[in-house]
Design a protein around this motif. Structure first.
Motif, PDB file in Angstrom:
ATOM      1  N   MET A 237       3.881   4.367   5.129  1.00 37.07           N
ATOM      2  CA  MET A 237       3.728   3.139   5.893  1.00 37.07           C
ATOM      3  C   MET A 237       3.403   3.431   7.367  1.00 37.07           C
ATOM      4  O   MET A 237       2.555   2.773   7.958  1.00 37.07           O
ATOM      5  CB  MET A 237       5.022   2.340   5.795  1.00 37.07           C
ATOM      6  N   ARG A 238       4.045   4.446   7.900  1.00 38.50           N
ATOM      7  CA  ARG A 238       3.796   4.778   9.323  1.00 38.50           C
ATOM      8  C   ARG A 238       2.345   5.186   9.553  1.00 38.50           C
ATOM      9  O   ARG A 238       1.815   5.038  10.646  1.00 38.50           O
ATOM     10  CB  ARG A 238       4.715   5.924   9.768  1.00 38.50           C
ATOM     11  N   HIS A 239       1.699   5.730   8.498  1.00 36.42           N
ATOM     12  CA  HIS A 239       0.304   6.164   8.661  1.00 36.42           C
ATOM     13  C   HIS A 239      -0.706   5.076   8.345  1.00 36.42           C
ATOM     14  O   HIS A 239      -1.906   5.296   8.411  1.00 36.42           O
ATOM     15  CB  HIS A 239       0.026   7.377   7.760  1.00 36.42           C
ATOM     16  N   ASP A 240      -0.208   3.892   7.992  1.00 40.29           N
ATOM     17  CA  ASP A 240      -1.110   2.814   7.603  1.00 40.29           C
ATOM     18  C   ASP A 240      -1.954   2.382   8.799  1.00 40.29           C
ATOM     19  O   ASP A 240      -1.472   2.303   9.926  1.00 40.29           O
ATOM     20  CB  ASP A 240      -0.272   1.621   7.113  1.00 40.29           C
ATOM     21  N   LYS A 241      -3.229   2.065   8.514  1.00 39.12           N
ATOM     22  CA  LYS A 241      -4.135   1.664   9.607  1.00 39.12           C
ATOM     23  C   LYS A 241      -3.703   0.344  10.243  1.00 39.12           C
ATOM     24  O   LYS A 241      -4.102   0.010  11.346  1.00 39.12           O
ATOM     25  CB  LYS A 241      -5.580   1.582   9.121  1.00 39.12           C
TER      26      LYS A 241
ATOM     27  N   GLY B 136      13.620   2.717 -11.249  1.00 37.25           N
ATOM     28  CA  GLY B 136      13.239   3.477 -12.437  1.00 37.25           C
ATOM     29  C   GLY B 136      11.884   4.133 -12.324  1.00 37.25           C
ATOM     30  O   GLY B 136      11.389   4.735 -13.261  1.00 37.25           O
ATOM     31  N   ARG B 137      11.221   4.020 -11.178  1.00 37.36           N
ATOM     32  CA  ARG B 137       9.884   4.597 -11.076  1.00 37.36           C
ATOM     33  C   ARG B 137       9.862   5.877 -10.244  1.00 37.36           C
ATOM     34  O   ARG B 137       8.812   6.329  -9.815  1.00 37.36           O
ATOM     35  CB  ARG B 137       8.906   3.567 -10.513  1.00 37.36           C
ATOM     36  N   ASP B 138      11.028   6.429 -10.019  1.00 41.66           N
ATOM     37  CA  ASP B 138      11.134   7.725  -9.385  1.00 41.66           C
ATOM     38  C   ASP B 138      10.419   7.790  -8.030  1.00 41.66           C
ATOM     39  O   ASP B 138       9.594   8.652  -7.773  1.00 41.66           O
ATOM     40  CB  ASP B 138      10.563   8.788 -10.345  1.00 41.66           C
ATOM     41  N   LEU B 139      10.720   6.805  -7.196  1.00 44.45           N
ATOM     42  CA  LEU B 139      10.077   6.759  -5.877  1.00 44.45           C
ATOM     43  C   LEU B 139      11.107   6.998  -4.787  1.00 44.45           C
ATOM     44  O   LEU B 139      12.213   6.475  -4.848  1.00 44.45           O
ATOM     45  CB  LEU B 139       9.479   5.373  -5.660  1.00 44.45           C
ATOM     46  N   GLN B 140      10.737   7.771  -3.797  1.00 44.93           N
ATOM     47  CA  GLN B 140      11.650   8.072  -2.697  1.00 44.93           C
ATOM     48  C   GLN B 140      11.372   7.139  -1.523  1.00 44.93           C
ATOM     49  O   GLN B 140      10.216   6.970  -1.126  1.00 44.93           O
ATOM     50  CB  GLN B 140      11.472   9.524  -2.224  1.00 44.93           C
ATOM     51  N   ILE B 141      12.435   6.592  -0.978  1.00 49.10           N
ATOM     52  CA  ILE B 141      12.238   5.656   0.138  1.00 49.10           C
ATOM     53  C   ILE B 141      11.564   6.342   1.331  1.00 49.10           C
ATOM     54  O   ILE B 141      10.724   5.753   2.011  1.00 49.10           O
ATOM     55  CB  ILE B 141      13.572   4.981   0.550  1.00 49.10           C
ATOM     56  N   GLU B 142      11.924   7.634   1.545  1.00 55.16           N
ATOM     57  CA  GLU B 142      11.339   8.329   2.697  1.00 55.16           C
ATOM     58  C   GLU B 142       9.826   8.443   2.566  1.00 55.16           C
ATOM     59  O   GLU B 142       9.096   8.367   3.545  1.00 55.16           O
ATOM     60  CB  GLU B 142      11.980   9.717   2.891  1.00 55.16           C
TER      61      GLU B 142
ATOM     62  N   HIS C 183       0.836  -1.210   0.000  1.00 55.68           N
ATOM     63  CA  HIS C 183       0.000   0.000   0.000  1.00 55.68           C
ATOM     64  C   HIS C 183       0.864   1.250   0.000  1.00 55.68           C
ATOM     65  O   HIS C 183       0.564   2.237  -0.675  1.00 55.68           O
ATOM     66  CB  HIS C 183      -0.912   0.031   1.231  1.00 55.68           C
ATOM     67  N   ALA C 184       1.928   1.214   0.818  1.00 56.88           N
ATOM     68  CA  ALA C 184       2.804   2.385   0.918  1.00 56.88           C
ATOM     69  C   ALA C 184       3.482   2.650  -0.437  1.00 56.88           C
ATOM     70  O   ALA C 184       3.594   3.799  -0.880  1.00 56.88           O
ATOM     71  CB  ALA C 184       3.849   2.160   2.011  1.00 56.88           C
ATOM     72  N   ILE C 185       3.883   1.583  -1.121  1.00 51.74           N
ATOM     73  CA  ILE C 185       4.528   1.732  -2.437  1.00 51.74           C
ATOM     74  C   ILE C 185       3.506   2.245  -3.455  1.00 51.74           C
ATOM     75  O   ILE C 185       3.778   3.146  -4.250  1.00 51.74           O
ATOM     76  CB  ILE C 185       5.141   0.379  -2.896  1.00 51.74           C
ATOM     77  N   GLU C 186       2.287   1.673  -3.397  1.00 50.37           N
ATOM     78  CA  GLU C 186       1.217   2.084  -4.335  1.00 50.37           C
ATOM     79  C   GLU C 186       0.919   3.568  -4.174  1.00 50.37           C
ATOM     80  O   GLU C 186       0.861   4.317  -5.152  1.00 50.37           O
ATOM     81  CB  GLU C 186      -0.044   1.254  -4.027  1.00 50.37           C
TER      82      GLU C 186
ATOM     83  N   ILE D 155      13.521  -2.467   7.914  1.00 54.38           N
ATOM     84  CA  ILE D 155      12.559  -2.243   6.815  1.00 54.38           C
ATOM     85  C   ILE D 155      13.205  -1.324   5.771  1.00 54.38           C
ATOM     86  O   ILE D 155      13.129  -1.581   4.564  1.00 54.38           O
ATOM     87  CB  ILE D 155      11.248  -1.600   7.353  1.00 54.38           C
ATOM     88  N   HIS D 156      13.856  -0.285   6.247  1.00 53.84           N
ATOM     89  CA  HIS D 156      14.513   0.696   5.370  1.00 53.84           C
ATOM     90  C   HIS D 156      15.560  -0.011   4.512  1.00 53.84           C
ATOM     91  O   HIS D 156      15.631   0.176   3.291  1.00 53.84           O
ATOM     92  CB  HIS D 156      15.148   1.785   6.250  1.00 53.84           C
ATOM     93  N   LYS D 157      16.365  -0.839   5.140  1.00 57.26           N
ATOM     94  CA  LYS D 157      17.445  -1.540   4.432  1.00 57.26           C
ATOM     95  C   LYS D 157      16.861  -2.471   3.353  1.00 57.26           C
ATOM     96  O   LYS D 157      17.337  -2.491   2.210  1.00 57.26           O
ATOM     97  CB  LYS D 157      18.249  -2.363   5.465  1.00 57.26           C
ATOM     98  N   ILE D 158      15.817  -3.183   3.726  1.00 57.90           N
ATOM     99  CA  ILE D 158      15.223  -4.130   2.760  1.00 57.90           C
ATOM    100  C   ILE D 158      14.584  -3.379   1.593  1.00 57.90           C
ATOM    101  O   ILE D 158      14.777  -3.721   0.429  1.00 57.90           O
ATOM    102  CB  ILE D 158      14.226  -5.057   3.488  1.00 57.90           C
ATOM    103  N   LEU D 159      13.843  -2.308   1.915  1.00 52.28           N
ATOM    104  CA  LEU D 159      13.191  -1.548   0.835  1.00 52.28           C
ATOM    105  C   LEU D 159      14.216  -0.927  -0.113  1.00 52.28           C
ATOM    106  O   LEU D 159      13.982  -0.856  -1.326  1.00 52.28           O
ATOM    107  CB  LEU D 159      12.323  -0.435   1.431  1.00 52.28           C
ATOM    108  N   SER D 160      15.341  -0.472   0.452  1.00 56.01           N
ATOM    109  CA  SER D 160      16.375   0.188  -0.378  1.00 56.01           C
ATOM    110  C   SER D 160      16.822  -0.715  -1.528  1.00 56.01           C
ATOM    111  O   SER D 160      17.134  -0.234  -2.616  1.00 56.01           O
ATOM    112  CB  SER D 160      17.615   0.533   0.437  1.00 56.01           C
ATOM    113  N   ALA D 161      16.822  -2.006  -1.278  1.00 52.52           N
ATOM    114  CA  ALA D 161      17.266  -2.941  -2.307  1.00 52.52           C
ATOM    115  C   ALA D 161      16.309  -2.978  -3.506  1.00 52.52           C
ATOM    116  O   ALA D 161      16.671  -3.474  -4.570  1.00 52.52           O
ATOM    117  CB  ALA D 161      17.398  -4.335  -1.702  1.00 52.52           C
TER     118      ALA D 161
END
Ligand SMILES: NC(=O)c1ccc[n+]([C@@H]2O[C@H](COP(=O)([O-])OP(=O)(O)OC[C@H]3O[C@@H](n4cnc5c(N)ncnc54)[C@H](O)[C@@H]3O)[C@@H](O)[C@H]2O)c1
Ligand SMILES: [Zn+2]
Length: 383
Positions: free
Chosen positions: A342-346, A330-336, A274-277, A375-381
Protein backbone atom coordinates in the motif's frame (compact mmCIF):
# COMPACT_ATOMS: atom_id res chain seq x y z
CA UNK A 1 -31.98 -5.94 -36.07
CA UNK A 2 -34.46 -5.03 -33.38
CA UNK A 3 -33.64 -1.68 -31.82
CA UNK A 4 -34.92 -1.12 -28.32
CA UNK A 5 -33.67 1.77 -26.32
CA UNK A 6 -36.47 1.86 -23.76
CA UNK A 7 -34.41 -0.41 -21.47
CA UNK A 8 -37.60 -1.74 -19.93
CA UNK A 9 -39.13 -3.95 -22.59
CA UNK A 10 -39.08 -7.70 -22.20
CA UNK A 11 -36.86 -8.71 -25.02
CA UNK A 12 -36.53 -12.05 -26.74
CA UNK A 13 -33.28 -13.42 -25.35
CA UNK A 14 -32.21 -15.02 -28.63
CA UNK A 15 -32.83 -12.09 -30.99
CA UNK A 16 -30.02 -9.70 -31.83
CA UNK A 17 -30.81 -6.25 -30.52
CA UNK A 18 -29.25 -2.95 -29.58
CA UNK A 19 -30.38 -1.79 -26.16
CA UNK A 20 -28.54 1.35 -25.25
CA UNK A 21 -26.21 4.01 -26.59
CA UNK A 22 -24.02 6.21 -24.42
CA UNK A 23 -21.91 9.08 -25.66
CA UNK A 24 -18.49 9.63 -24.14
CA UNK A 25 -17.16 13.13 -24.73
CA UNK A 26 -13.58 13.63 -23.57
CA UNK A 27 -11.68 16.61 -24.98
CA UNK A 28 -9.88 14.30 -27.42
CA UNK A 29 -13.15 13.55 -29.28
CA UNK A 30 -16.55 11.94 -28.82
CA UNK A 31 -17.34 8.26 -29.19
CA UNK A 32 -20.22 5.91 -28.51
CA UNK A 33 -20.66 2.92 -26.26
CA UNK A 34 -23.22 0.61 -27.87
CA UNK A 35 -24.80 -2.02 -25.63
CA UNK A 36 -26.63 -4.90 -27.26
CA UNK A 37 -27.23 -8.60 -26.96
CA UNK A 38 -26.57 -11.41 -29.44
CA UNK A 39 -25.48 -8.78 -31.89
CA UNK A 40 -21.75 -9.30 -32.36
CA UNK A 41 -22.18 -10.12 -36.04
CA UNK A 42 -24.66 -7.29 -36.62
CA UNK A 43 -22.53 -4.79 -34.73
CA UNK A 44 -20.20 -4.57 -37.73
CA UNK A 45 -22.77 -2.46 -39.59
CA UNK A 46 -22.90 -0.03 -36.64
CA UNK A 47 -19.11 0.19 -36.78
CA UNK A 48 -19.06 0.71 -40.54
CA UNK A 49 -21.50 3.61 -40.25
CA UNK A 50 -18.87 5.57 -38.29
CA UNK A 51 -15.47 4.12 -39.12
CA UNK A 52 -13.76 3.29 -42.39
CA UNK A 53 -12.95 -0.40 -42.01
CA UNK A 54 -11.16 -2.03 -44.95
CA UNK A 55 -8.27 -3.43 -42.95
CA UNK A 56 -8.69 -4.88 -39.50
CA UNK A 57 -6.46 -6.53 -36.93
CA UNK A 58 -8.52 -8.34 -34.30
CA UNK A 59 -6.49 -8.80 -31.13
CA UNK A 60 -7.93 -11.48 -28.88
CA UNK A 61 -6.88 -14.60 -26.95
CA UNK A 62 -7.52 -18.28 -27.73
CA UNK A 63 -10.40 -18.56 -25.22
CA UNK A 64 -12.40 -15.55 -26.38
CA UNK A 65 -11.26 -15.74 -30.01
CA UNK A 66 -12.46 -19.31 -30.43
CA UNK A 67 -15.83 -18.37 -29.00
CA UNK A 68 -16.51 -15.07 -30.73
CA UNK A 69 -14.03 -14.10 -33.46
CA UNK A 70 -15.92 -16.01 -36.14
CA UNK A 71 -19.18 -14.07 -35.77
CA UNK A 72 -17.33 -10.79 -35.64
CA UNK A 73 -15.34 -11.69 -38.77
CA UNK A 74 -18.55 -12.80 -40.54
CA UNK A 75 -20.12 -9.42 -39.77
CA UNK A 76 -17.03 -7.56 -40.95
CA UNK A 77 -17.03 -9.52 -44.23
CA UNK A 78 -20.70 -8.67 -44.75
CA UNK A 79 -19.91 -4.96 -44.63
CA UNK A 80 -17.17 -5.46 -47.22
CA UNK A 81 -14.12 -5.50 -44.99
CA UNK A 82 -11.47 -6.97 -47.28
CA UNK A 83 -8.45 -7.71 -45.13
CA UNK A 84 -9.02 -9.15 -41.63
CA UNK A 85 -6.29 -10.73 -39.51
CA UNK A 86 -6.87 -12.39 -36.15
CA UNK A 87 -3.95 -12.06 -33.75
CA UNK A 88 -3.99 -14.04 -30.49
CA UNK A 89 -2.09 -13.23 -27.32
CA UNK A 90 -1.92 -15.96 -24.66
CA UNK A 91 -4.65 -15.93 -22.02
CA UNK A 92 -3.94 -14.20 -18.70
CA UNK A 93 -2.49 -11.10 -17.03
CA UNK A 94 1.10 -12.21 -17.73
CA UNK A 95 0.45 -11.51 -21.45
CA UNK A 96 0.24 -7.79 -20.78
CA UNK A 97 3.97 -7.65 -21.46
CA UNK A 98 6.48 -6.09 -23.81
CA UNK A 99 6.99 -9.29 -25.84
CA UNK A 100 3.30 -9.57 -26.64
CA UNK A 101 3.25 -5.85 -27.40
CA UNK A 102 6.12 -6.41 -29.88
CA UNK A 103 4.40 -9.42 -31.45
CA UNK A 104 1.19 -7.44 -31.99
CA UNK A 105 3.11 -4.49 -33.50
CA UNK A 106 4.86 -6.94 -35.83
CA UNK A 107 1.49 -8.35 -36.87
CA UNK A 108 0.40 -4.83 -37.79
CA UNK A 109 3.64 -3.93 -39.58
CA UNK A 110 3.84 -7.16 -41.58
CA UNK A 111 0.18 -7.51 -42.51
CA UNK A 112 -0.54 -3.85 -43.16
CA UNK A 113 2.67 -2.35 -44.60
CA UNK A 114 0.95 0.23 -46.82
CA UNK A 115 0.87 3.61 -45.01
CA UNK A 116 -2.02 4.62 -47.25
CA UNK A 117 -4.35 1.92 -45.91
CA UNK A 118 -4.00 2.13 -42.17
CA UNK A 119 -5.70 -0.72 -40.26
CA UNK A 120 -8.20 -0.55 -37.43
CA UNK A 121 -7.47 -2.55 -34.26
CA UNK A 122 -10.39 -4.38 -32.66
CA UNK A 123 -9.80 -5.58 -29.08
CA UNK A 124 -11.99 -8.64 -28.52
CA UNK A 125 -11.68 -9.83 -24.93
CA UNK A 126 -11.39 -8.79 -21.30
CA UNK A 127 -9.31 -6.02 -19.76
CA UNK A 128 -6.00 -7.70 -20.56
CA UNK A 129 -6.70 -7.82 -24.30
CA UNK A 130 -8.25 -4.34 -24.14
CA UNK A 131 -5.29 -2.73 -22.36
CA UNK A 132 -2.58 -4.17 -24.61
CA UNK A 133 -4.61 -3.59 -27.81
CA UNK A 134 -5.23 0.03 -26.89
CA UNK A 135 -1.52 0.56 -26.27
CA UNK A 136 -0.60 -1.15 -29.55
CA UNK A 137 -3.13 0.98 -31.46
CA UNK A 138 -2.11 4.13 -29.58
CA UNK A 139 1.51 3.80 -30.64
CA UNK A 140 1.41 2.20 -34.13
CA UNK A 141 2.09 4.95 -36.67
CA UNK A 142 1.60 7.44 -33.79
CA UNK A 143 -1.91 6.24 -33.12
CA UNK A 144 -4.51 4.37 -35.16
CA UNK A 145 -8.20 3.65 -34.54
CA UNK A 146 -9.03 1.18 -31.78
CA UNK A 147 -12.44 -0.37 -31.18
CA UNK A 148 -13.07 -2.07 -27.86
CA UNK A 149 -15.29 -5.15 -27.79
CA UNK A 150 -15.19 -6.07 -24.08
CA UNK A 151 -16.25 -9.60 -23.14
CA UNK A 152 -15.84 -9.61 -19.34
CA UNK A 153 -18.13 -7.66 -17.03
CA UNK A 154 -15.12 -5.79 -15.64
CA UNK A 155 -14.11 -4.72 -19.13
CA UNK A 156 -17.70 -3.71 -20.03
CA UNK A 157 -18.17 -1.45 -17.00
CA UNK A 158 -14.63 -0.19 -16.54
CA UNK A 159 -11.53 -0.94 -18.60
CA UNK A 160 -12.93 -0.58 -22.14
CA UNK A 161 -14.09 3.00 -21.48
CA UNK A 162 -11.83 5.93 -20.71
CA UNK A 163 -8.72 5.41 -22.82
CA UNK A 164 -6.24 4.14 -20.24
CA UNK A 165 -4.09 1.57 -22.05
CA UNK A 166 -0.86 -0.17 -21.22
CA UNK A 167 1.24 -3.15 -20.27
CA UNK A 168 3.12 -4.32 -17.19
CA UNK A 169 6.87 -3.72 -17.22
CA UNK A 170 9.80 -4.34 -14.83
CA UNK A 171 7.35 -6.11 -12.51
CA UNK A 172 5.26 -2.96 -12.22
CA UNK A 173 1.65 -3.05 -13.28
CA UNK A 174 0.67 -0.74 -16.14
CA UNK A 175 4.06 0.98 -16.10
CA UNK A 176 4.12 1.58 -19.87
CA UNK A 177 1.09 3.02 -21.57
CA UNK A 178 -0.67 5.90 -23.24
CA UNK A 179 -4.06 7.52 -23.09
CA UNK A 180 -5.77 6.44 -26.29
CA UNK A 181 -9.54 6.67 -26.40
CA UNK A 182 -11.35 4.03 -28.46
CA UNK A 183 -13.41 5.16 -31.46
CA UNK A 184 -16.26 2.96 -30.31
CA UNK A 185 -17.07 0.46 -27.58
CA UNK A 186 -19.29 -2.44 -28.64
CA UNK A 187 -20.77 -4.50 -25.82
CA UNK A 188 -22.57 -7.77 -26.49
CA UNK A 189 -24.08 -8.86 -23.17
CA UNK A 190 -24.66 -12.39 -24.51
CA UNK A 191 -20.88 -12.97 -24.44
CA UNK A 192 -21.05 -12.80 -20.63
CA UNK A 193 -22.84 -16.19 -20.61
CA UNK A 194 -19.59 -18.04 -21.29
CA UNK A 195 -17.68 -16.18 -18.60
CA UNK A 196 -16.76 -18.18 -15.49
CA UNK A 197 -19.12 -17.36 -12.62
CA UNK A 198 -16.18 -16.26 -10.48
CA UNK A 199 -15.14 -13.72 -13.15
CA UNK A 200 -18.71 -12.44 -13.43
CA UNK A 201 -18.94 -11.93 -9.66
CA UNK A 202 -15.57 -10.22 -9.69
CA UNK A 203 -16.92 -7.74 -12.27
CA UNK A 204 -19.97 -7.15 -10.07
CA UNK A 205 -17.63 -5.72 -7.41
CA UNK A 206 -16.91 -2.79 -9.76
CA UNK A 207 -20.65 -2.30 -10.24
CA UNK A 208 -21.09 -2.14 -6.46
CA UNK A 209 -18.24 0.39 -6.35
CA UNK A 210 -20.09 2.75 -8.73
CA UNK A 211 -23.28 2.29 -6.70
CA UNK A 212 -21.72 2.98 -3.30
CA UNK A 213 -19.91 6.19 -4.19
CA UNK A 214 -21.73 7.56 -7.23
CA UNK A 215 -25.30 6.35 -7.49
CA UNK A 216 -27.54 5.11 -4.69
CA UNK A 217 -30.29 4.01 -7.14
CA UNK A 218 -27.81 1.76 -8.91
CA UNK A 219 -26.81 0.20 -5.58
CA UNK A 220 -30.47 -0.40 -4.73
CA UNK A 221 -31.17 -1.84 -8.17
CA UNK A 222 -28.36 -4.37 -7.68
CA UNK A 223 -29.77 -5.22 -4.24
CA UNK A 224 -33.19 -5.85 -5.75
CA UNK A 225 -32.03 -7.73 -8.86
CA UNK A 226 -29.04 -9.73 -7.64
CA UNK A 227 -30.30 -13.07 -8.95
CA UNK A 228 -31.30 -11.68 -12.34
CA UNK A 229 -27.85 -10.13 -12.66
CA UNK A 230 -26.05 -13.33 -11.74
CA UNK A 231 -28.24 -15.07 -14.36
CA UNK A 232 -27.22 -12.35 -16.85
CA UNK A 233 -30.80 -11.37 -17.53
CA UNK A 234 -30.32 -8.98 -20.49
CA UNK A 235 -32.69 -6.30 -19.19
CA UNK A 236 -31.19 -6.15 -15.71
CA UNK A 237 -27.63 -6.43 -17.01
CA UNK A 238 -28.19 -3.76 -19.68
CA UNK A 239 -29.50 -1.34 -17.06
CA UNK A 240 -26.51 -1.93 -14.78
CA UNK A 241 -23.84 -1.85 -17.51
CA UNK A 242 -25.48 1.26 -18.99
CA UNK A 243 -25.53 3.05 -15.63
CA UNK A 244 -21.89 2.20 -14.94
CA UNK A 245 -20.81 3.33 -18.41
CA UNK A 246 -22.73 6.60 -17.94
CA UNK A 247 -20.93 7.23 -14.66
CA UNK A 248 -17.56 6.36 -16.15
CA UNK A 249 -18.30 8.56 -19.19
CA UNK A 250 -19.11 11.56 -16.98
CA UNK A 251 -16.00 11.03 -14.86
CA UNK A 252 -13.83 10.75 -17.99
CA UNK A 253 -15.39 13.90 -19.47
CA UNK A 254 -14.38 15.88 -16.37
CA UNK A 255 -10.97 14.36 -15.74
CA UNK A 256 -9.83 12.53 -18.87
CA UNK A 257 -6.20 12.13 -17.82
CA UNK A 258 -6.70 11.44 -14.14
CA UNK A 259 -4.95 14.63 -13.13
CA UNK A 260 -6.25 15.07 -9.62
CA UNK A 261 -9.89 15.67 -10.49
CA UNK A 262 -13.01 13.52 -10.28
CA UNK A 263 -11.48 10.35 -11.74
CA UNK A 264 -10.14 9.62 -8.25
CA UNK A 265 -13.64 8.46 -7.24
CA UNK A 266 -13.04 5.30 -9.28
CA UNK A 267 -10.37 4.41 -6.71
CA UNK A 268 -12.92 3.62 -4.01
CA UNK A 269 -11.88 0.27 -2.54
CA UNK A 270 -8.77 0.20 -4.71
CA UNK A 271 -6.14 1.66 -2.36
CA UNK A 272 -6.42 -1.27 0.01
CA UNK A 273 -7.86 -3.58 -2.67
CA UNK A 274 -4.80 -3.33 -4.93
CA UNK A 275 -2.52 -3.99 -1.97
CA UNK A 276 -4.57 -7.07 -1.01
CA UNK A 277 -4.67 -8.28 -4.65
CA UNK A 278 -0.94 -7.97 -5.04
CA UNK A 279 -0.11 -9.41 -1.58
CA UNK A 280 -2.29 -12.42 -2.47
CA UNK A 281 -0.03 -12.89 -5.50
CA UNK A 282 -3.17 -12.57 -7.64
CA UNK A 283 -4.84 -15.62 -6.09
CA UNK A 284 -7.66 -13.20 -5.40
CA UNK A 285 -9.25 -11.81 -8.56
CA UNK A 286 -9.28 -8.02 -8.90
CA UNK A 287 -12.95 -7.62 -7.96
CA UNK A 288 -12.60 -10.02 -5.03
CA UNK A 289 -9.80 -7.91 -3.56
CA UNK A 290 -11.75 -4.72 -4.29
CA UNK A 291 -14.74 -6.13 -2.39
CA UNK A 292 -12.61 -6.42 0.75
CA UNK A 293 -10.97 -3.05 -0.01
CA UNK A 294 -14.38 -1.37 -0.18
CA UNK A 295 -15.42 -2.81 3.18
CA UNK A 296 -12.18 -1.77 4.85
CA UNK A 297 -12.45 1.73 3.34
CA UNK A 298 -16.01 1.96 4.70
CA UNK A 299 -14.66 0.94 8.13
CA UNK A 300 -12.20 3.83 7.84
CA UNK A 301 -15.07 6.18 7.01
CA UNK A 302 -16.99 4.94 10.06
CA UNK A 303 -13.93 5.32 12.30
CA UNK A 304 -13.56 8.91 11.08
CA UNK A 305 -17.25 9.60 11.75
CA UNK A 306 -17.94 10.19 8.08
CA UNK A 307 -20.38 7.36 7.58
CA UNK A 308 -22.98 5.27 9.46
CA UNK A 309 -22.49 1.61 10.33
CA UNK A 310 -25.69 0.73 8.40
CA UNK A 311 -23.96 1.61 5.12
CA UNK A 312 -21.25 -0.97 5.78
CA UNK A 313 -23.84 -3.61 6.72
CA UNK A 314 -25.72 -3.05 3.47
CA UNK A 315 -22.55 -3.20 1.36
CA UNK A 316 -21.42 -6.37 3.13
CA UNK A 317 -24.81 -8.05 2.68
CA UNK A 318 -24.83 -7.23 -1.03
CA UNK A 319 -21.26 -8.46 -1.55
CA UNK A 320 -22.15 -11.77 0.14
CA UNK A 321 -25.20 -12.13 -2.12
CA UNK A 322 -22.92 -11.53 -5.09
CA UNK A 323 -20.70 -14.40 -3.87
CA UNK A 324 -17.79 -12.06 -3.22
CA UNK A 325 -15.39 -12.49 -0.29
CA UNK A 326 -15.89 -10.24 2.73
CA UNK A 327 -12.74 -11.28 4.58
CA UNK A 328 -9.21 -12.40 3.75
CA UNK A 329 -9.25 -15.11 6.38
CA UNK A 330 -7.65 -18.41 5.38
CA UNK A 331 -5.78 -16.99 2.41
CA UNK A 332 -2.37 -16.95 4.03
CA UNK A 333 -1.81 -13.22 3.73
CA UNK A 334 0.47 -11.18 5.96
CA UNK A 335 -0.71 -7.79 7.11
CA UNK A 336 2.81 -6.38 6.81
CA UNK A 337 2.99 -7.28 3.13
CA UNK A 338 -0.35 -5.54 2.51
CA UNK A 339 0.81 -2.43 4.37
CA UNK A 340 4.10 -2.41 2.47
CA UNK A 341 2.44 -2.74 -0.93
CA UNK A 342 0.00 0.00 0.00
CA UNK A 343 2.82 2.42 0.82
CA UNK A 344 4.17 1.94 -2.72
CA UNK A 345 0.82 2.59 -4.37
CA UNK A 346 0.82 5.43 -6.91
CA UNK A 347 -2.23 6.86 -5.16
CA UNK A 348 0.02 7.89 -2.26
CA UNK A 349 1.06 11.37 -3.22
CA UNK A 350 4.44 12.31 -1.71
CA UNK A 351 4.22 9.56 0.87
CA UNK A 352 0.83 10.61 2.19
CA UNK A 353 -2.07 8.22 1.80
CA UNK A 354 -5.30 9.36 0.20
CA UNK A 355 -8.56 7.44 0.38
CA UNK A 356 -11.92 7.78 -1.30
CA UNK A 357 -14.47 7.14 1.44
CA UNK A 358 -18.24 6.77 1.26
CA UNK A 359 -20.26 9.24 3.32
CA UNK A 360 -23.76 7.99 2.54
CA UNK A 361 -24.80 5.58 -0.18
CA UNK A 362 -24.07 7.46 -3.41
CA UNK A 363 -21.81 10.18 -1.98
CA UNK A 364 -18.13 10.31 -1.11
CA UNK A 365 -15.24 12.43 0.03
CA UNK A 366 -11.50 12.01 0.21
CA UNK A 367 -9.43 11.70 3.38
CA UNK A 368 -5.71 12.21 3.41
CA UNK A 369 -2.93 11.26 5.79
CA UNK A 370 -4.91 8.62 7.72
CA UNK A 371 -2.83 7.19 10.58
CA UNK A 372 -1.21 3.89 9.61
CA UNK A 373 -2.11 2.50 13.01
CA UNK A 374 -5.81 2.91 12.19
CA UNK A 375 -5.42 1.27 8.76
CA UNK A 376 -3.46 -1.57 10.40
CA UNK A 377 -6.15 -2.09 13.04
CA UNK A 378 -8.97 -2.13 10.48
CA UNK A 379 -7.14 -4.50 8.11
CA UNK A 380 -6.32 -6.88 10.98
CA UNK A 381 -10.02 -7.55 11.41
CA UNK A 382 -10.15 -9.01 7.88
CA UNK A 383 -7.26 -11.46 8.33
N1 LIG B 1 -7.70 0.40 -18.66
C1 LIG B 1 -8.42 0.54 -17.58
O1 LIG B 1 -9.01 1.58 -17.30
C2 LIG B 1 -8.55 -0.64 -16.66
C3 LIG B 1 -9.48 -0.61 -15.61
C4 LIG B 1 -9.62 -1.75 -14.82
C5 LIG B 1 -8.85 -2.88 -15.08
N2 LIG B 1 -7.94 -2.87 -16.12
C6 LIG B 1 -7.13 -4.05 -16.44
O2 LIG B 1 -8.01 -5.09 -16.84
C7 LIG B 1 -7.34 -6.34 -16.61
C8 LIG B 1 -8.34 -7.32 -16.01
O3 LIG B 1 -9.38 -7.51 -16.93
P1 LIG B 1 -10.41 -8.73 -16.77
O4 LIG B 1 -10.87 -8.83 -15.39
O5 LIG B 1 -11.40 -8.55 -17.87
O6 LIG B 1 -9.48 -10.01 -16.98
P2 LIG B 1 -9.04 -10.86 -18.29
O7 LIG B 1 -8.97 -10.01 -19.48
O8 LIG B 1 -7.83 -11.62 -17.90
O9 LIG B 1 -10.26 -11.87 -18.46
C9 LIG B 1 -10.54 -12.80 -17.42
C10 LIG B 1 -10.65 -14.22 -17.97
O10 LIG B 1 -11.88 -14.37 -18.65
C11 LIG B 1 -11.68 -14.92 -19.95
N3 LIG B 1 -12.76 -14.40 -20.78
C12 LIG B 1 -12.94 -13.13 -21.21
N4 LIG B 1 -14.12 -12.99 -21.78
C13 LIG B 1 -14.72 -14.19 -21.77
C14 LIG B 1 -15.97 -14.68 -22.21
N5 LIG B 1 -16.90 -13.87 -22.72
N6 LIG B 1 -16.23 -16.00 -22.05
C15 LIG B 1 -15.31 -16.82 -21.47
N7 LIG B 1 -14.13 -16.42 -20.99
C16 LIG B 1 -13.84 -15.11 -21.14
C17 LIG B 1 -10.30 -14.47 -20.33
O11 LIG B 1 -9.75 -15.31 -21.33
C18 LIG B 1 -9.58 -14.59 -18.98
O12 LIG B 1 -9.17 -15.91 -18.75
C19 LIG B 1 -6.16 -6.06 -15.71
O13 LIG B 1 -4.98 -6.17 -16.46
C20 LIG B 1 -6.38 -4.62 -15.26
O14 LIG B 1 -5.17 -3.94 -15.04
C21 LIG B 1 -7.80 -1.77 -16.90
ZN1 LIG C 1 -10.97 -1.98 -10.47
Amino acid sequence: MLIDTSRTANLDKTMPYLIDKIEVSPSSGNYDILIGSNWLQDSASALASKILMDNVLIITNPVVGDLYAESLIKGLRQIGCSHIIRHDIPDGEHSKNINEYNRAQEALALNFPDPASVPVVIALGGGVVGDISGFVAGTFRRGITCIQVPTTLLACVDSSVGGKTGINFANIKNLLGVFHQPQMVVIDLATLHTLEKRQLCSGMAEVVKYGVVCNRQLFEFVEAHTEALLDIDPNAMAKVVGDCCRIKASVVREDERDTGGRRIVLNFGHTLGHAIESASDYRLLHGEAIAIGMLAATDLAIALNLCDKEVKLRIEKLLRKLQLPVEINGRDLQIESIMKTMRHDKKFSSGENKFVLPTKLGTWQTAQGIAESLIHKILSAYL
